[in-house]
Motif scaffolding. Structure first.
Motif, PDB file in Angstrom:
ATOM      1  N   HIS A 193       0.846  -1.198   0.000  1.00  0.00           N
ATOM      2  CA  HIS A 193       0.000   0.000   0.000  1.00  0.00           C
ATOM      3  C   HIS A 193       0.878   1.242   0.000  1.00  0.00           C
ATOM      4  N   SER A 194       0.354   2.321  -0.572  1.00  0.00           N
ATOM      5  CA  SER A 194       0.948   3.653  -0.417  1.00  0.00           C
ATOM      6  C   SER A 194      -0.158   4.667  -0.667  1.00  0.00           C
TER       7      SER A 194
ATOM      8  N   MET B 147       2.008   7.436   3.562  1.00  0.00           N
ATOM      9  CA  MET B 147       2.094   6.216   4.367  1.00  0.00           C
ATOM     10  C   MET B 147       2.341   5.042   3.440  1.00  0.00           C
ATOM     11  N   CYS B 148       3.354   4.238   3.760  1.00  0.00           N
ATOM     12  CA  CYS B 148       3.697   3.072   2.940  1.00  0.00           C
ATOM     13  C   CYS B 148       3.662   1.809   3.800  1.00  0.00           C
ATOM     14  N   GLU B 149       3.324   0.710   3.171  1.00  0.00           N
ATOM     15  CA  GLU B 149       3.372  -0.603   3.819  1.00  0.00           C
ATOM     16  C   GLU B 149       3.912  -1.604   2.813  1.00  0.00           C
TER      17      GLU B 149
ATOM     18  N   LYS C 243       5.636  -4.231   7.171  1.00  0.00           N
ATOM     19  CA  LYS C 243       6.291  -3.057   7.737  1.00  0.00           C
ATOM     20  C   LYS C 243       5.609  -1.791   7.231  1.00  0.00           C
ATOM     21  N   ARG C 244       5.367  -0.857   8.154  1.00  0.00           N
ATOM     22  CA  ARG C 244       4.698   0.404   7.812  1.00  0.00           C
ATOM     23  C   ARG C 244       5.565   1.582   8.247  1.00  0.00           C
ATOM     24  N   TRP C 245       5.583   2.622   7.437  1.00  0.00           N
ATOM     25  CA  TRP C 245       6.309   3.833   7.783  1.00  0.00           C
ATOM     26  C   TRP C 245       5.676   5.025   7.061  1.00  0.00           C
TER      27      TRP C 245
END
Length: 310
Positions: free
Chosen positions: A175-176, A191-193, A198-200
């Motif tokens: 995802h982004s 937001m990225c996953e 892992k998410r950041w």
């Protein structure tokens, strides 16, 4: 924002690799051409084994020379050279422990001395890897790639500027999105996953339409998945004759500085491997939206990782 003075020291790593190569080549030459002499020093008679080891050392030395003389040095290759050196040292002492009487006293002294020299090379190379990534003016560590593509800069920017859509070009991302429905620009948070869960988040801190954007990774978040105290990055599109260049960069400060010789080469390996393909997918999307983005006489999308430091 990324540093304007990008001063790093690759000379130290080149010298370390070249010196290691010279030592390895000297040992290889003796083992290949004078295996009986080396056998006398060690107190063994195994010319075929010594020649085989010599050939392996010769190939290792050739690889070190290739690394040291490349225009764009690749630190992940230097990391595996240090790993090979550490394995040699470990193997030396394991064999001495398992077969304490296999060598003469002179032979034991010789192989231990060689192991110590190789251990010094391994440590020297690790230190030099950090120097190769360290910005001498800021103390941060940097990796940057420059990808040449035969698509116009304005067409590439049209794709790159949609910062929330990065997942369409980066297969490792699940995802982004830009939070709170904001448009790309200063203050927008992406937001990225990735596919491992892992998410950041990355906050856009500079946005120059048609040119570049910079982000600050929200490393202070308690669930930030990377071992970084601070981390910045960005994209830049540079017009060229017949196409453009896409620069992607990261500058960071690890939580544990002793991990720099591992973290930065691994980042460099992944970036050098993945981002030319990511830029190629972006270019293909740009051409789909605007067929005039490339020369109609050569309509295929072509990307190339440039050897330039940036």
């Amino acid at each position: 924002m990324h540093s304007t003075t990008k001063t790093t020291d690759t000379r130290s790593l080149r010298i370390a690799l070249a010196t290691n190569a010279a030592f390895s080549l000297t040992c290889a030459t003796l083992m290949i051409l004078r295996p009986s002499l080396v056998g006398d020093w060690l107190g063994i008679s195994a010319p075929l084994v010594l020649r085989a080891i010599g050939i392996g050392l010769f190939l290792f030395a050739a690889d070190l020379i290739h690394q040291a003389t490349r225009h764009r040095i690749t630190t992940w290759r230097a990391l595996y050279a240090s790993t090979a050196d550490f394995l040699w040292v470990a193997g030396t002492f394991v064999l001495l422990a398992l077969f304490p009487n296999a060598l003469s006293q002179t032979g034991i002294t010789l192989v231990v001395s060689v192991a110590i020299v190789i251990f010094v090379f391994a440590i020297w190379q690790l230190w030099a890897i950090g120097r190769a990534h360290k910005l001498l003016d800021s103390g941060l560590y940097r990796h940057c790639i420059l990808v040449e593509v035969n698509a116009r800069a304005d067409a590439m920017w049209h794709v790159i500027a949609r910062i929330g859509d990065i997942k369409h070009y980066m297969p490792s991302l699940k995802h982004s999105t830009i939070l709170h429905g904001k448009t790309p620009g200063v203050g927008a948070v992406r937001m990225c996953e990735d596919r491992s869960g892992k998410r950041w988040a990355e906050e856009c801190i500079d946005f120059k339409p048609g040119h570049s954007f910079d982000v600050r990774f929200l490393s202070e978040a308690p669930d930030f998945p990377f071992p970084m105290k601070t981390m910045h990055g960005g994209w830049k599109v540079i017009p060229t004759d017949g196409g453009s260049q896409v620069m992607v960069w990261w500058e960071l400060e690890p939580k544990q500085r002793f991990l720099v010789p591992i973290i930065l080469p691994l980042l460099a390996f992944q970036a050098d491997r993945d981002f030319p393909k990511i830029v190629q997918r972006m270019a293909a999307d740009a051409v789909t939206r605007d067929p005039a983005a490339v020369d109609p006489r050569n309509p295929g999308v072509i990307t190339r990782l440039l050897p330039n430091f940036c």
